[in-house]
Scaffold this active site. Structure first.
Site, short mmCIF file in Angstrom:
data_model
loop_
_atom_site.label_atom_id
_atom_site.label_comp_id
_atom_site.label_asym_id
_atom_site.label_seq_id
_atom_site.Cartn_x
_atom_site.Cartn_y
_atom_site.Cartn_z
N LEU A 1 -0.41 5.01 13.92
CA LEU A 1 -0.70 3.57 13.99
C LEU A 1 -0.68 2.97 12.59
CD1 LEU A 1 -3.64 3.43 16.54
CD2 LEU A 1 -1.19 3.69 16.92
N GLY B 1 -1.20 8.90 15.80
CA GLY B 1 -0.43 8.22 16.85
C GLY B 1 0.96 8.81 17.01
N ASN C 1 -5.13 13.79 13.29
CA ASN C 1 -5.94 13.94 12.07
C ASN C 1 -6.99 12.84 11.93
OD1 ASN C 1 -3.92 11.99 11.72
ND2 ASN C 1 -3.94 12.21 9.50
N GLU C 2 -7.33 12.17 13.05
CA GLU C 2 -8.21 11.00 12.97
C GLU C 2 -9.52 11.25 12.23
OE1 GLU C 2 -6.24 11.57 15.45
OE2 GLU C 2 -5.47 9.69 16.25
C1 LIG Z 1 -15.71 7.08 19.78
C2 LIG Z 1 -14.33 6.71 20.25
C3 LIG Z 1 -13.66 5.74 19.34
C4 LIG Z 1 -12.43 5.17 19.94
C5 LIG Z 1 -11.64 4.23 19.11
C6 LIG Z 1 -11.90 4.26 17.71
C7 LIG Z 1 -11.01 4.48 16.72
C8 LIG Z 1 -9.58 4.34 16.87
C9 LIG Z 1 -8.78 5.48 16.56
C10 LIG Z 1 -7.40 5.06 16.36
C11 LIG Z 1 -6.44 6.17 16.42
C12 LIG Z 1 -5.59 6.17 15.24
C13 LIG Z 1 -4.41 6.68 15.26
C14 LIG Z 1 -3.52 6.65 14.08
O1 LIG Z 1 -2.36 6.83 14.23
S1 LIG Z 1 -4.18 6.31 12.53
C15 LIG Z 1 -2.85 6.54 11.41
C16 LIG Z 1 -2.81 7.96 10.96
N1 LIG Z 1 -1.70 8.18 10.07
C17 LIG Z 1 -1.81 8.86 8.96
O2 LIG Z 1 -2.86 9.37 8.62
C18 LIG Z 1 -0.55 8.99 8.17
C19 LIG Z 1 -0.74 8.49 6.80
N2 LIG Z 1 0.51 8.62 6.06
C20 LIG Z 1 0.88 9.78 5.48
O3 LIG Z 1 0.21 10.80 5.56
C21 LIG Z 1 2.19 9.76 4.77
O4 LIG Z 1 2.53 8.43 4.50
C22 LIG Z 1 3.33 10.43 5.54
C23 LIG Z 1 3.49 9.90 6.97
C24 LIG Z 1 3.10 11.95 5.56
C25 LIG Z 1 4.66 10.16 4.80
O5 LIG Z 1 4.53 10.56 3.46
P1 LIG Z 1 5.59 10.04 2.39
O6 LIG Z 1 6.96 10.25 2.90
O7 LIG Z 1 5.22 10.69 1.10
O8 LIG Z 1 5.41 8.46 2.33
P2 LIG Z 1 4.23 7.65 1.65
O9 LIG Z 1 2.92 8.35 1.80
O10 LIG Z 1 4.65 7.30 0.25
O11 LIG Z 1 4.18 6.35 2.55
C26 LIG Z 1 5.12 5.29 2.43
C27 LIG Z 1 4.41 3.98 2.65
O12 LIG Z 1 3.94 3.90 4.02
C28 LIG Z 1 2.54 3.65 4.04
N3 LIG Z 1 1.98 4.27 5.22
C29 LIG Z 1 2.07 5.54 5.56
N4 LIG Z 1 1.48 5.77 6.72
C30 LIG Z 1 1.01 4.57 7.15
C31 LIG Z 1 0.31 4.14 8.31
N5 LIG Z 1 -0.03 4.98 9.28
N6 LIG Z 1 -0.03 2.85 8.39
C32 LIG Z 1 0.31 1.95 7.45
N7 LIG Z 1 0.99 2.31 6.30
C33 LIG Z 1 1.33 3.58 6.18
C34 LIG Z 1 2.05 4.25 2.73
O13 LIG Z 1 0.80 3.73 2.37
C35 LIG Z 1 3.17 3.81 1.80
O14 LIG Z 1 3.05 2.42 1.56
P3 LIG Z 1 3.49 1.75 0.20
O15 LIG Z 1 4.95 2.04 0.05
O16 LIG Z 1 3.17 0.31 0.36
O17 LIG Z 1 2.66 2.40 -0.87
#
Ligand SMILES: CCCCC/C=C\CCCC/C=C/C(=O)SCCNC(=O)CCNC(=O)[C@H](O)C(C)(C)COP(=O)(O)OP(=O)(O)OC[C@H]1O[C@@H](n2cnc3c(N)ncnc32)[C@H](O)[C@@H]1OP(=O)(O)O
Length: 208
Positions: free
Chosen positions: A15, A60, A83-84
């Site tokens: 997400l 997600g 990994n939440e």
């Molecule tokens: C009690 C019950 C509660 C119920 C409800 C409560 C809570 C809700 C839960 C919600 C569930 C959530 C689900 C999710 O999906 S949360 C998102 C999880 N995602 C991550 O942790 C991934 C984070 N990103 C990374 O680890 C890395 O970016 C990568 C995917 C491994 C890629 O690495 P790499 O190629 O080195 O690229 P960069 O790290 O340089 O990233 C490029 C740019 O993209 C931005 N980025 C990355 N991921 C996200 C994302 N998920 N959302 C928004 N932006 C993201 C990153 O910051 C870089 O941005 P920039 O170029 O502006 O610096």
């Protein structure tokens, strides 16, 4: 239907974290409803669905992959998992249900508490993906597997899939609004916002 990504090295980064950070409750509810509907359509699809995981697939992204009928992942440095907890958030019950259906209770409990991200080989060993191949072979492998699945009589396959997934789909369908409201309340807690802020900063720091 084959899910794949045009972004090299990333199947799905999950997400959009920025949508969950310093947002309004109304926007959070709309965001969550869109996610619920996308997932209900994918997990409940009558089509054969396959994930071509040619890159990282956290949170997600892992949900998307697990919601398909079959997963092929590229070997190498990529990681997949829910990994939440590492972000200070909690996988919603329907993410958990899909993981339970995929890898069973014990592995899910460990995976979720630790917010574990697995390599392709580790994911294969716990049944999170079905096959691991070199990157260039992911799509041809998916296409080959698809041909096998297409040989099964469609009506029989669809009835089987629907009955296997119905309970999990119905659980969310019966409480969509409550779930959306819960998400908006939870995500806007000060402690959760603080954790998300730190996580975003760590992603930006990693880049610099
Ligand atoms: C009690 C019950 C509660 C119920 C409800 C409560 C809570 C809700 C839960 C919600 C569930 C959530 C689900 C999710 O999906 S949360 C998102 C999880 N995602 C991550 O942790 C991934 C984070 N990103 C990374 O680890 C890395 O970016 C990568 C995917 C491994 C890629 O690495 P790499 O190629 O080195 O690229 P960069 O790290 O340089 O990233 C490029 C740019 O993209 C931005 N980025 C990355 N991921 C996200 C994302 N998920 N959302 C928004 N932006 C993201 C990153 O910051 C870089 O941005 P920039 O170029 O502006 O610096």
């Amino acid at each position: 239907m084959v899910l794949a990504s045009a972004a090299p090295g990333i199947f799905s980064a999950g997400l959009d974290i920025l949508e969950m950070y310093q947002s309004t409750p109304e926007r959070c509810v709309a965001f969550w409803r869109a996610l619920q509907d996308a997932w209900l359509n994918l997990y409940g699809s009558r089509l054969i669905t396959m994930a071509a995981i040619e890159g990282h697939s956290p949170a997600g992204g892992c949900l998307l992959a697990m919601s398909c009928d079959y997963r092929v992942m590229a070997e190498g440095k990529f990681q997949i998992g829910l990994n939440e907890t590492k972000l200070g958030i909690v996988a919603p019950f329907w993410f958990t249900d899909v993981m339970l259906n995929t890898i069973g209770h014990r592995e899910t409990e460990k995976a979720l508490q630790l917010g574990a991200l697995y390599s392709a080989q580790q994911a294969l060993s716990i049944g999170l993906v079905d096959k691991v191949v070199p990157l260039a072979e992911v799509m041809p492998t998916v296409e080959g597997e698809l041909k096998n699945w297409l040989q099964i009589p469609a009506a029989a396959r669809v009835i089987t899939k629907t009955s296997m997934r119905k309970a999990v789909l119905d659980r969310l369908r019966s409480q969509k609004e409550k779930d959306a409201q819960f998400f908006a309340d939870f995500i806007n807690r000060d402690s959760v916002q603080k954790s998300l802020g730190m996580y975003i900063a760590s992603l930006q720091k990693k880049k610099n």
